[in-house]
Motif scaffolding. Structure first.
Motif, mmCIF file in Angstrom:
data_model
loop_
_atom_site.group_PDB
_atom_site.id
_atom_site.type_symbol
_atom_site.label_atom_id
_atom_site.label_comp_id
_atom_site.label_asym_id
_atom_site.label_seq_id
_atom_site.Cartn_x
_atom_site.Cartn_y
_atom_site.Cartn_z
ATOM 1 N N GLY A 1 16.002 -30.249 -12.879
ATOM 2 C CA GLY A 1 16.519 -28.959 -13.322
ATOM 3 C C GLY A 1 16.272 -27.802 -12.390
ATOM 4 O O GLY A 1 16.681 -26.679 -12.654
ATOM 5 N N THR A 2 15.617 -28.057 -11.256
ATOM 6 C CA THR A 2 15.303 -26.930 -10.398
ATOM 7 C C THR A 2 15.161 -27.365 -8.951
ATOM 8 O O THR A 2 15.264 -28.535 -8.637
ATOM 9 C CB THR A 2 14.008 -26.244 -10.861
ATOM 10 N N ALA A 3 14.950 -26.363 -8.082
ATOM 11 C CA ALA A 3 14.734 -26.609 -6.653
ATOM 12 C C ALA A 3 15.846 -27.480 -6.080
ATOM 13 O O ALA A 3 15.604 -28.413 -5.318
ATOM 14 C CB ALA A 3 13.366 -27.247 -6.412
ATOM 15 N N LEU A 4 17.085 -27.167 -6.459
ATOM 16 C CA LEU A 4 18.229 -27.927 -5.960
ATOM 17 C C LEU A 4 18.460 -27.612 -4.487
ATOM 18 O O LEU A 4 18.404 -26.453 -4.076
ATOM 19 C CB LEU A 4 19.483 -27.568 -6.759
ATOM 20 N N ILE A 5 18.730 -28.651 -3.721
ATOM 21 C CA ILE A 5 19.128 -28.501 -2.330
ATOM 22 C C ILE A 5 20.626 -28.774 -2.283
ATOM 23 O O ILE A 5 21.077 -29.867 -2.666
ATOM 24 C CB ILE A 5 18.391 -29.492 -1.418
ATOM 25 N N PHE A 6 21.377 -27.788 -1.825
ATOM 26 C CA PHE A 6 22.831 -27.892 -1.841
ATOM 27 C C PHE A 6 23.399 -28.229 -0.468
ATOM 28 O O PHE A 6 22.845 -27.849 0.564
ATOM 29 C CB PHE A 6 23.450 -26.559 -2.289
ATOM 30 N N SER B 1 22.740 -9.056 1.582
ATOM 31 C CA SER B 1 24.015 -9.054 0.859
ATOM 32 C C SER B 1 24.395 -10.486 0.525
ATOM 33 O O SER B 1 24.498 -11.339 1.417
ATOM 34 C CB SER B 1 25.113 -8.416 1.709
ATOM 35 N N ALA B 2 24.596 -10.745 -0.741
ATOM 36 C CA ALA B 2 24.812 -12.128 -1.180
ATOM 37 C C ALA B 2 25.165 -12.153 -2.652
ATOM 38 O O ALA B 2 25.072 -11.138 -3.348
ATOM 39 C CB ALA B 2 23.549 -12.967 -0.952
ATOM 40 N N LEU B 3 25.551 -13.341 -3.087
ATOM 41 C CA LEU B 3 25.677 -13.606 -4.517
ATOM 42 C C LEU B 3 24.356 -14.245 -4.950
ATOM 43 O O LEU B 3 23.952 -15.264 -4.388
ATOM 44 C CB LEU B 3 26.837 -14.547 -4.799
ATOM 45 N N TYR B 4 23.689 -13.644 -5.910
ATOM 46 C CA TYR B 4 22.429 -14.182 -6.414
ATOM 47 C C TYR B 4 22.699 -14.857 -7.746
ATOM 48 O O TYR B 4 23.174 -14.230 -8.693
ATOM 49 C CB TYR B 4 21.386 -13.073 -6.541
ATOM 50 N N LEU B 5 22.381 -16.135 -7.789
ATOM 51 C CA LEU B 5 22.649 -16.949 -8.965
ATOM 52 C C LEU B 5 21.355 -17.326 -9.662
ATOM 53 O O LEU B 5 20.368 -17.672 -9.016
ATOM 54 C CB LEU B 5 23.399 -18.226 -8.566
ATOM 55 N N CYS B 6 21.420 -17.273 -10.957
ATOM 56 C CA CYS B 6 20.303 -17.679 -11.789
ATOM 57 C C CYS B 6 20.708 -18.948 -12.534
ATOM 58 O O CYS B 6 21.875 -19.093 -12.940
ATOM 59 C CB CYS B 6 19.982 -16.556 -12.766
ATOM 60 N N ALA B 7 19.770 -19.855 -12.696
ATOM 61 C CA ALA B 7 20.042 -21.089 -13.434
ATOM 62 C C ALA B 7 18.905 -21.343 -14.401
ATOM 63 O O ALA B 7 17.744 -21.085 -14.084
ATOM 64 C CB ALA B 7 20.174 -22.266 -12.474
ATOM 65 N N SER B 8 19.230 -21.850 -15.573
ATOM 66 C CA SER B 8 18.178 -22.172 -16.527
ATOM 67 C C SER B 8 18.246 -23.638 -16.912
ATOM 68 O O SER B 8 19.301 -24.273 -16.851
ATOM 69 C CB SER B 8 18.271 -21.282 -17.771
ATOM 70 N N SER B 9 17.098 -24.172 -17.300
ATOM 71 C CA SER B 9 17.033 -25.546 -17.781
ATOM 72 C C SER B 9 15.895 -25.651 -18.769
ATOM 73 O O SER B 9 15.047 -24.761 -18.866
ATOM 74 C CB SER B 9 16.825 -26.525 -16.625
ATOM 75 N N LEU B 10 15.903 -26.786 -19.502
ATOM 76 C CA LEU B 10 14.852 -26.998 -20.485
ATOM 77 C C LEU B 10 13.509 -27.246 -19.820
ATOM 78 O O LEU B 10 12.479 -27.141 -20.455
ATOM 79 C CB LEU B 10 15.216 -28.168 -21.394
ATOM 80 N N ALA B 11 13.555 -27.618 -18.536
ATOM 81 C CA ALA B 11 12.346 -27.853 -17.738
ATOM 82 C C ALA B 11 11.720 -29.210 -17.981
ATOM 83 O O ALA B 11 10.658 -29.493 -17.477
ATOM 84 C CB ALA B 11 11.289 -26.770 -17.952
ATOM 85 N N GLN B 12 12.411 -30.055 -18.719
ATOM 86 C CA GLN B 12 11.957 -31.441 -18.754
ATOM 87 C C GLN B 12 12.523 -32.144 -17.521
ATOM 88 O O GLN B 12 13.502 -31.706 -16.939
ATOM 89 C CB GLN B 12 12.453 -32.123 -20.030
ATOM 90 N N THR B 13 11.934 -33.241 -17.126
ATOM 91 C CA THR B 13 12.264 -33.828 -15.827
ATOM 92 C C THR B 13 13.675 -34.371 -15.736
ATOM 93 O O THR B 13 14.193 -34.574 -14.654
ATOM 94 C CB THR B 13 11.292 -34.972 -15.490
ATOM 95 N N THR B 14 14.345 -34.585 -16.852
ATOM 96 C CA THR B 14 15.696 -35.120 -16.765
ATOM 97 C C THR B 14 16.750 -34.096 -17.168
ATOM 98 O O THR B 14 17.885 -34.448 -17.400
ATOM 99 C CB THR B 14 15.846 -36.367 -17.648
ATOM 100 N N GLU B 15 16.365 -32.856 -17.261
ATOM 101 C CA GLU B 15 17.338 -31.853 -17.660
ATOM 102 C C GLU B 15 18.009 -31.229 -16.450
ATOM 103 O O GLU B 15 17.439 -31.140 -15.375
ATOM 104 C CB GLU B 15 16.654 -30.763 -18.497
ATOM 105 N N VAL B 16 19.229 -30.771 -16.638
ATOM 106 C CA VAL B 16 19.970 -30.193 -15.541
ATOM 107 C C VAL B 16 19.989 -28.680 -15.663
ATOM 108 O O VAL B 16 19.667 -28.112 -16.699
ATOM 109 C CB VAL B 16 21.409 -30.730 -15.492
#
Lengths: 113, 113
Positions: free
Chosen positions: A98-103, B86-101
């Motif tokens: 869910g985190t620290a993605l390398i794109f 200067s950039a697009l700043y993206l935020c991402a959320s997840s459940l933080a379990q190891t198999t969550e996206v």
């Protein structure tokens, strides 16, 4: 260290033709693999993911991808594209799902009629 | 269920100023990650917060910082802005379990002049 290589920066294709977007990764540990799509001025939308199990993964909008561990590849395919599939596609890898993605650098898919 | 919400969507700042961006994750998600997207460098991981603690960090200078509140909302701060921020700043959320996206917001477009 992990890295992702998207082999094609631009892929032009005609509507209703099949398409393959190529992605290779390198990692010394087990990884999770993802494909995201980005439409202009939008965030990233998850197309599909490989976390474990079957190496053929089906996603949204008719896309699928196959995880090939021996070739360290995760190519994205669609049998018949639509104009609306025109977008930027990103392959990503992580060992934490869910985190620290390398794109990768992204592939621009342009579908024309 | 509401998605990831980022505010503001657009921001113009002057070199040398500082800026704070906000991200509200999907309800129930406890992990928030930040990414920077530029034409030259692509998508790069900045950092991740989980339960108000920074858990992962990318390779960015100390001018980039963040924090997470008890309700999982997160802010990202950039001090002494440079044109290259200067950039697009993206935020991402997840459940933080190891198999969550990760699910991404639409981003904040920061322009430094």
């Amino acid at each position: 260290a992990q890295s992702v290589t998207q082999l094609d920066s631009q892929v032009p294709v005609f509507e209703e033709a099949p398409v393959e977007l190529r992605c290779n990764y390198s990692s010394s540990v087990s990884v999770y693999l993802f494909w995201y799509v980005q439409y202009p001025n939008q965030g990233l939308q998850l197309l599909l993911k490989y976390l474990s199990g079957s190496t053929l993964v089906k996603g949204i909008n008719g896309f699928e991808a196959e995880f090939n561990k021996s070739q360290t590849s995760f190519h994205l395919r669609k049998p018949s594209v639509h104009i609306s599939d025109t977008a930027e596609y990103f392959c990503a890898v992580s060992n934490q799902a869910g985190t620290a993605l390398i794109f990768g650098k992204g592939t621009t898919l342009s579908v024309s009629s | 269920k509401a998605g990831v919400t980022q505010t503001p969507r657009y921001l113009i700042k002057t070199r040398g100023q500082q800026v704070t961006l906000s991200c509200s994750p999907i309800s129930g998600h406890r992990s928030v990650s930040w990414y920077q997207q530029t034409p030259g460098q692509g998508l790069q991981f900045l950092f991740e917060y989980f339960s108000e603690t920074q858990r992962n960090k990318g390779n960015f200078p100390g001018r980039f910082s963040g924090r997470q509140f008890s309700n999982s909302r997160s802010e990202m701060n950039v001090s002494t802005l440079e044109l290259g921020d200067s950039a697009l700043y993206l935020c991402a959320s997840s459940l933080a379990q190891t198999t969550e996206v990760a699910f991404f917001g639409q981003g904040t477009r920061l322009t430094v002049v």
